[in-house]
Design an enzyme around this catalytic site. Structure first.
Site, short mmCIF file in Angstrom:
data_model
loop_
_atom_site.label_atom_id
_atom_site.label_comp_id
_atom_site.label_asym_id
_atom_site.label_seq_id
_atom_site.Cartn_x
_atom_site.Cartn_y
_atom_site.Cartn_z
N ASP A 107 0.19 -3.97 -11.18
CA ASP A 107 -1.10 -3.40 -11.58
C ASP A 107 -1.17 -1.89 -11.34
O ASP A 107 -1.55 -1.13 -12.21
CB ASP A 107 -2.26 -4.12 -10.85
CG ASP A 107 -2.07 -4.20 -9.33
OD1 ASP A 107 -1.08 -3.67 -8.80
OD2 ASP A 107 -2.95 -4.80 -8.67
N PHE A 159 -10.61 4.28 -5.57
CA PHE A 159 -10.33 2.85 -5.50
C PHE A 159 -10.95 2.18 -6.72
O PHE A 159 -12.15 2.27 -6.94
CB PHE A 159 -10.89 2.24 -4.21
CG PHE A 159 -10.39 0.84 -4.00
CD1 PHE A 159 -9.20 0.60 -3.34
CD2 PHE A 159 -11.11 -0.25 -4.49
CE1 PHE A 159 -8.72 -0.69 -3.17
CE2 PHE A 159 -10.64 -1.55 -4.32
CZ PHE A 159 -9.44 -1.77 -3.65
P1 5GP Z 1 1.24 0.83 -2.71
O1 5GP Z 1 2.27 0.11 -1.93
O2 5GP Z 1 1.75 1.52 -3.94
O3 5GP Z 1 0.42 1.77 -1.83
O4 5GP Z 1 0.16 -0.23 -3.08
C1 5GP Z 1 0.16 -0.98 -4.20
C2 5GP Z 1 -0.88 -2.08 -4.04
O5 5GP Z 1 -2.07 -1.61 -3.37
C3 5GP Z 1 -1.32 -2.53 -5.40
O6 5GP Z 1 -0.51 -3.57 -5.88
C4 5GP Z 1 -2.74 -2.96 -5.13
O7 5GP Z 1 -2.76 -4.29 -4.70
C5 5GP Z 1 -3.23 -2.08 -4.01
N1 5GP Z 1 -4.02 -0.93 -4.50
C6 5GP Z 1 -3.70 0.37 -4.46
N2 5GP Z 1 -4.66 1.13 -5.02
C7 5GP Z 1 -5.63 0.27 -5.42
C8 5GP Z 1 -6.90 0.44 -6.09
O8 5GP Z 1 -7.36 1.53 -6.42
N3 5GP Z 1 -7.60 -0.71 -6.34
C9 5GP Z 1 -7.16 -1.95 -5.99
N4 5GP Z 1 -7.94 -2.98 -6.29
N5 5GP Z 1 -5.98 -2.13 -5.36
C10 5GP Z 1 -5.22 -1.04 -5.09
#
Ligand code: 5GP
Length: 189
Positions: A107, A159
Site C-alpha cells: 500500500d 497519515f
Molecule cells: P514503513 O516500514 O515503510 O515505515 O511502513 C510501511 C507500513 O506502515 C505500511 O505498510 C502501512 O501499514 C503503515 N503506514 C505508513 N504510513 C501510513 C499512512 O499514512 N497510513 C496508514 N494507514 N498506514 C501507514
C-alpha cells in the site's frame, strides 16, 4: 475527549488527497506498464496484507499477461507509532519462489523499513527477480534506501486512510485516499 463514532465513515474525512478516479487511471497505467515489462515471464504478485488488498485486487485486473498471486502478512515489533525496522512474518507465502519473478504489491512506503526487510528476505529464496509496486510513496520519512520500482502517487508526510489503508482497522473500505479529521485520533475504539 471522546467522540461518538460517525454513522458514515466519510464524515470523518477532512481532505480527499487522491480521488477514486485518479486512483483508477493510475492503477490502469501501472497494470499496463507491468504487463509490458513482464511479458513472457513467470510473474508472481505478492500482496502484503491487509493494506494492499484493495490495490492488489484492482491492479491484477489491469494486468493482461498471465500471473499467479500469493499473500504475506507482516507486523512491526515494538511501539506502534515508531517503526522499529524489525518485521515479523505472520503469514508467509504458500509457494516457493525460486526462479520466479516476484512483484511485491504494497500500500505505502514510509520509512521503507518494512519493504527493505521483505525484499531482502525474499531475495534469500533465490527468485529470478524481486521488485516492488506501491500505491503511495511518502519519501519524507525514509530511513532505508528503498525506491519502489512502480509507484502510483508521491504524497506528503500525512497519515492517510482509505483504499485499503486503515486507522485502528477502520476506513479500509473508503474508495479514495484521504486524511482523517483530528478528532479521529481521540475516538474510543
Ligand atoms: P514503513 O516500514 O515503510 O515505515 O511502513 C510501511 C507500513 O506502515 C505500511 O505498510 C502501512 O501499514 C503503515 N503506514 C505508513 N504510513 C501510513 C499512512 O499514512 N497510513 C496508514 N494507514 N498506514 C501507514
Amino acid at each position: 475527549m471522546s467522540v461518538h463514532p460517525s454513522m458514515h465513515i466519510i464524515e470523518d474525512i477532512q481532505e480527499v488527497l487522491i480521488s477514486e478516479e485518479q486512483i483508477g487511471s493510475k492503477v490502469a497505467e501501472l497494470g499496463a506498464q507491468i504487463s509490458k515489462e513482464y511479458e513472457g515471464k513467470d510473474l508472481l504478485l505478492v500482496c502484503i496484507l491487509k493494506g494492499a488488498l484493495v490495490f492488489m485486487s484492482d491492479l491484477m485486473r489491469c494486468i493482461s499477461i498471465p500471473v499467479s498471486i500469493d499473500t504475506m502478512a507482516v507486523t512491526s515489533y515494538g511501539a506502534s507509532t515508531v517503526s522499529s525496522g524489525v518485521v515479523k512474518i505472520i503469514k508467509d507465502l504458500d509457494v516457493p519462489i525460486e526462479g520466479r519473478h516476484v512483484l511485491i504489491v504494497e500500500d505505502i512506503v514510509d520509512t521503507g523499513l518494512t519493504l527493505s526487510y521483505l525484499v531482502s528476505t525474499l531475495k534469500n529464496r533465490k527468485p529470478a527477480s524481486v521488485k516492488v509496486c506501491t500505491l503511495l510513496d511518502k519519501p519524507d520519512r525514509r530511513q532505508a534506501s528503498i525506491v519502489p520500482d512502480y509507484n502510483g502517487f508521491v504524497i506528503p508526510d500525512k497519515f492517510v486512510v482509505g483504499y485499503g489503508l486503515d486507522y485502528m482497522e477502520k476506513y479500509r473500505n473508503l474508495p479514495f485516499v484521504g486524511v482523517p479529521k483530528d478528532y479521529v485520533w481521540n475516538e474510543e475504539h
